[in-house]
Design an enzyme around this catalytic site. Structure first.
Site, PDB file in Angstrom:
ATOM      1  N   ASN A   1     121.026 -72.009  -4.140  1.00  0.00           N
ATOM      2  CA  ASN A   1     122.083 -71.171  -4.708  1.00  0.00           C
ATOM      3  C   ASN A   1     122.616 -70.322  -3.561  1.00  0.00           C
ATOM      4  OD1 ASN A   1     123.648 -69.376  -6.102  1.00  0.00           O
ATOM      5  ND2 ASN A   1     122.085 -68.809  -7.606  1.00  0.00           N
TER       6      ASN A   1
ATOM      7  N   ARG B   1     123.853 -75.168  -6.740  1.00  0.00           N
ATOM      8  CA  ARG B   1     124.643 -74.484  -7.758  1.00  0.00           C
ATOM      9  C   ARG B   1     126.044 -74.284  -7.194  1.00  0.00           C
ATOM     10  NH1 ARG B   1     125.118 -68.264  -9.099  1.00  0.00           N
ATOM     11  NH2 ARG B   1     126.279 -68.467 -11.035  1.00  0.00           N
TER      12      ARG B   1
ATOM     13  N   HIS C   1     128.270 -69.417 -16.229  1.00  0.00           N
ATOM     14  CA  HIS C   1     126.880 -69.428 -16.736  1.00  0.00           C
ATOM     15  C   HIS C   1     126.589 -70.703 -17.529  1.00  0.00           C
ATOM     16  CE1 HIS C   1     126.858 -64.720 -16.909  1.00  0.00           C
ATOM     17  NE2 HIS C   1     126.356 -65.132 -15.758  1.00  0.00           N
TER      18      HIS C   1
ATOM     19  N   ARG D   1     131.394 -55.145 -14.551  1.00  0.00           N
ATOM     20  CA  ARG D   1     132.711 -55.688 -14.908  1.00  0.00           C
ATOM     21  C   ARG D   1     133.145 -55.193 -16.278  1.00  0.00           C
ATOM     22  NH1 ARG D   1     130.490 -61.384 -13.911  1.00  0.00           N
ATOM     23  NH2 ARG D   1     130.182 -61.337 -11.661  1.00  0.00           N
TER      24      ARG D   1
ATOM     25  N   MET E   1     119.945 -51.624 -17.560  1.00  0.00           N
ATOM     26  CA  MET E   1     119.729 -51.249 -18.959  1.00  0.00           C
ATOM     27  C   MET E   1     118.470 -50.390 -19.144  1.00  0.00           C
ATOM     28  SD  MET E   1     121.218 -51.297 -21.808  1.00  0.00           S
ATOM     29  CE  MET E   1     122.556 -52.468 -21.828  1.00  0.00           C
TER      30      MET E   1
ATOM     31  N   GLU F   1     117.811 -71.401 -14.873  1.00  0.00           N
ATOM     32  CA  GLU F   1     118.929 -72.164 -14.310  1.00  0.00           C
ATOM     33  C   GLU F   1     118.459 -73.110 -13.208  1.00  0.00           C
ATOM     34  OE1 GLU F   1     120.875 -68.216 -14.417  1.00  0.00           O
ATOM     35  OE2 GLU F   1     122.735 -69.377 -14.352  1.00  0.00           O
TER      36      GLU F   1
HETATM   37  P1  ADP Z   1     121.844 -61.505 -12.880  1.00  0.00           P
HETATM   38  O1  ADP Z   1     121.189 -62.869 -12.758  1.00  0.00           O
HETATM   39  O2  ADP Z   1     123.146 -61.507 -13.602  1.00  0.00           O
HETATM   40  O3  ADP Z   1     121.843 -60.705 -11.631  1.00  0.00           O
HETATM   41  P2  ADP Z   1     119.576 -60.868 -14.599  1.00  0.00           P
HETATM   42  O4  ADP Z   1     119.674 -61.898 -15.652  1.00  0.00           O
HETATM   43  O5  ADP Z   1     118.445 -60.943 -13.636  1.00  0.00           O
HETATM   44  O6  ADP Z   1     120.943 -60.677 -13.843  1.00  0.00           O
HETATM   45  O7  ADP Z   1     119.532 -59.443 -15.323  1.00  0.00           O
HETATM   46  C1  ADP Z   1     119.460 -58.261 -14.590  1.00  0.00           C
HETATM   47  C2  ADP Z   1     119.561 -57.074 -15.543  1.00  0.00           C
HETATM   48  O8  ADP Z   1     118.549 -57.190 -16.555  1.00  0.00           O
HETATM   49  C3  ADP Z   1     119.295 -55.726 -14.905  1.00  0.00           C
HETATM   50  O9  ADP Z   1     120.483 -55.181 -14.369  1.00  0.00           O
HETATM   51  C4  ADP Z   1     118.804 -54.892 -16.069  1.00  0.00           C
HETATM   52  O10 ADP Z   1     119.912 -54.275 -16.712  1.00  0.00           O
HETATM   53  C5  ADP Z   1     118.246 -55.899 -17.043  1.00  0.00           C
HETATM   54  N1  ADP Z   1     116.788 -55.817 -17.223  1.00  0.00           N
HETATM   55  C6  ADP Z   1     115.823 -56.394 -16.481  1.00  0.00           C
HETATM   56  N2  ADP Z   1     114.602 -56.073 -16.964  1.00  0.00           N
HETATM   57  C7  ADP Z   1     114.793 -55.274 -18.038  1.00  0.00           C
HETATM   58  C8  ADP Z   1     113.941 -54.602 -18.962  1.00  0.00           C
HETATM   59  N3  ADP Z   1     112.608 -54.691 -18.893  1.00  0.00           N
HETATM   60  N4  ADP Z   1     114.525 -53.857 -19.929  1.00  0.00           N
HETATM   61  C9  ADP Z   1     115.872 -53.764 -20.000  1.00  0.00           C
HETATM   62  N5  ADP Z   1     116.720 -54.361 -19.181  1.00  0.00           N
HETATM   63  C10 ADP Z   1     116.197 -55.106 -18.197  1.00  0.00           C
END
Ligand code: ADP
Length: 405
Positions: free
Chosen positions: A10, A94, A183, A244, A286, A387
């Site tokens: 990736n 990817r 996605h 975003r 989050m 993925e």
């Molecule tokens: P991406 O692949 O889009 O970068 P992810 O699928 O890894 O993102 O998700 C990342 C996000 O998941 C973080 O920004 C956070 O908001 C959320 N996250 C990760 N672990 C937790 C958790 N234990 N509780 C709440 N939110 C979480």
């Protein structure tokens, strides 16, 4: 076929994430990441899996993607898993944007690579890096099949009614403006895993998939085919995301140009990087937002409420698109981990057949699980996405490998 290993790459503009999988049994042999490519402080983190090896890290300048892949190969070689190994069957890449043409994983040749490059104007942030990654891997192993797996592919089944914007057709066609969705690898994998969880065939169920990571998208999947998805020409459309805005009146951009004197590039940065949760409350994680809400922070609460409101609108919209829904499924970082998000997103939807079992929702577990009450008409589930595994599977299947069940 004796070679069963697939390397998944990736490639981002300054990073390469990789995983080496053995498709003979679906196991992961190594995972890693090279970041800050082109800087003095590049870093490679490599974790061998299943060989008892320790996580290794190297820092120091890695000039470009080719140097990065060579470094990755050295790390893999140290565990007897190098890129020159005869056990390596293919490399799966990817690729973010496949336009309208690529609806399936595709073995890369010069013509395919040229087409991925032609799509750069619609994916300026991602496709250039993907092209570099493919070029570099081809140079290192020209004899090996290189397979492109597109983020947009799963969504090419969307009907024209969902894929077209209501703008002048000629302008849209000239500039290839339509809703592509992203996605897709995750939506494909998760909707299929959901069928397994329900003990049904993918053809027999309708699913709403909510991929909630830092980027976030929803999709309406009927009988294994995507009918609609929330991201559009670019990943900016749809749900409220980490940084975003998601859906917004396009006139906001004219307004910002006319009234605030902002340039196109400034507005691009505003909507892609400084909006969503971060724009609303300063945080995009989050966990931190929930912590602030628990401490009585009103702007974090409002950000959360806006996020949930949008999510709920999409659940309702996709319920209507599908007509009958068998499952609503949460996946990715937020979807898999944030019980309060799941609870709030389906709260009040009992009339639609959605009811959570709050104890199941709060439970933490690694695997796929049902979190709705046993009597709910629609199953609500958490299905972890993967993925890389999906890219490896598609790559291996395309070159004629047989996948275990
Ligand atoms: P991406 O692949 O889009 O970068 P992810 O699928 O890894 O993102 O998700 C990342 C996000 O998941 C973080 O920004 C956070 O908001 C959320 N996250 C990760 N672990 C937790 C958790 N234990 N509780 C709440 N939110 C979480």
């Amino acid at each position: 076929m004796t070679a069963t290993r697939v390397l998944v790459l990736n490639s981002g503009s300054s990073s390469v994430k990789y995983q080496l999988l053995d498709m003979g049994n679906g196991s992961r042999l190594a995972v890693g990441l090279v970041e800050r490519i082109g800087e003095q402080t590049s870093r490679l983190v490599h974790t061998p899996l299943g060989t008892g090896g320790e996580k290794r890290e190297r820092t120091g300048p890695i000039a470009d993607h080719e140097a990065a892949l060579r470094a990755v190969s050295e790390e893999l070689s140290a565990d007897g898993l190098g890129l020159d190994s005869p056990d390596l069957a293919a490399i799966g890449h990817r690729v973010v944007h496949g336009g309208s043409r690529f609806s399936e994983p595709t073995v890369v040749d010069d013509e395919v690579l040229a087409e991925i490059e032609r799509l750069i104007p619609v994916a300026p942030l991602h496709n250039p890096a993907n092209v570099t990654g493919i070029r570099t891997a081809r140079a290192l192993r020209p004899d090996l099949p290189q397979v492109a797996v597109f983020d947009t592919a799963f969504h090419t089944t969307m009907p024209e009614s969902a894929a077209r914007y209501a703008i002048d057709v000629e302008t849209a066609d000239t500039h290839r403006i339509r809703r592509y969705g992203f996605h897709g690898t995750s939506h494909a994998y998760v909707s299929r895993e959901t069928a397994k969880l329900l003990g049904k065939a993918p053809e027999d169920i309708n699913v709403i998939v909510l991929h909630l990571g830092n980027g976030a998208s929803a999709s309406a999947v009927a009988g294994g085919r995507c009918m609609d998805t929330s991201m559009g020409l670019t990943p900016l459309e749809g749900l409220v995301m980490g940084t975003r805005s998601g859906d917004i009146d396009p006139a906001v951009t004219f307004h910002l140009q006319r009234v605030a004197g902002m340039s196109t590039d400034e507005i691009d940065v505003l909507l892609n990087k400084k909006s969503g949760l971060v724009g609303l409350c300063g945080d995009n994680d989050m966990r931190e937002i929930r912590r602030r809400i628990d401490a009585g922070d009103r702007s974090a609460l409002l950000a959360f409420e806006i996020y949930i409101h949008r999510l709920k609108k999409y659940i309702g919209a996709y319920y209507a698109v599908l007509g009958r829904v068998d499952a609503v499924v949460f996946t990715a970082g937020v979807g898999e981990n944030a019980a309060p998000v799941r609870a709030a997103a389906v709260a009040g939807l009992e009339e639609l057949g959605l009811a959570l079992d709050s104890a199941r929702n709060e439970e933490r577990s690694e695997g796929a699980r049902i979190i709705s009450t046993p009597y709910a008409r629609v199953t609500v589930a958490v299905v972890p996405t993967d993925e890389e595994l999906e890219i490896a599977r598609q790559t291996f299947a395309l070159i004629g490998g047989e996948l275990p069940d």
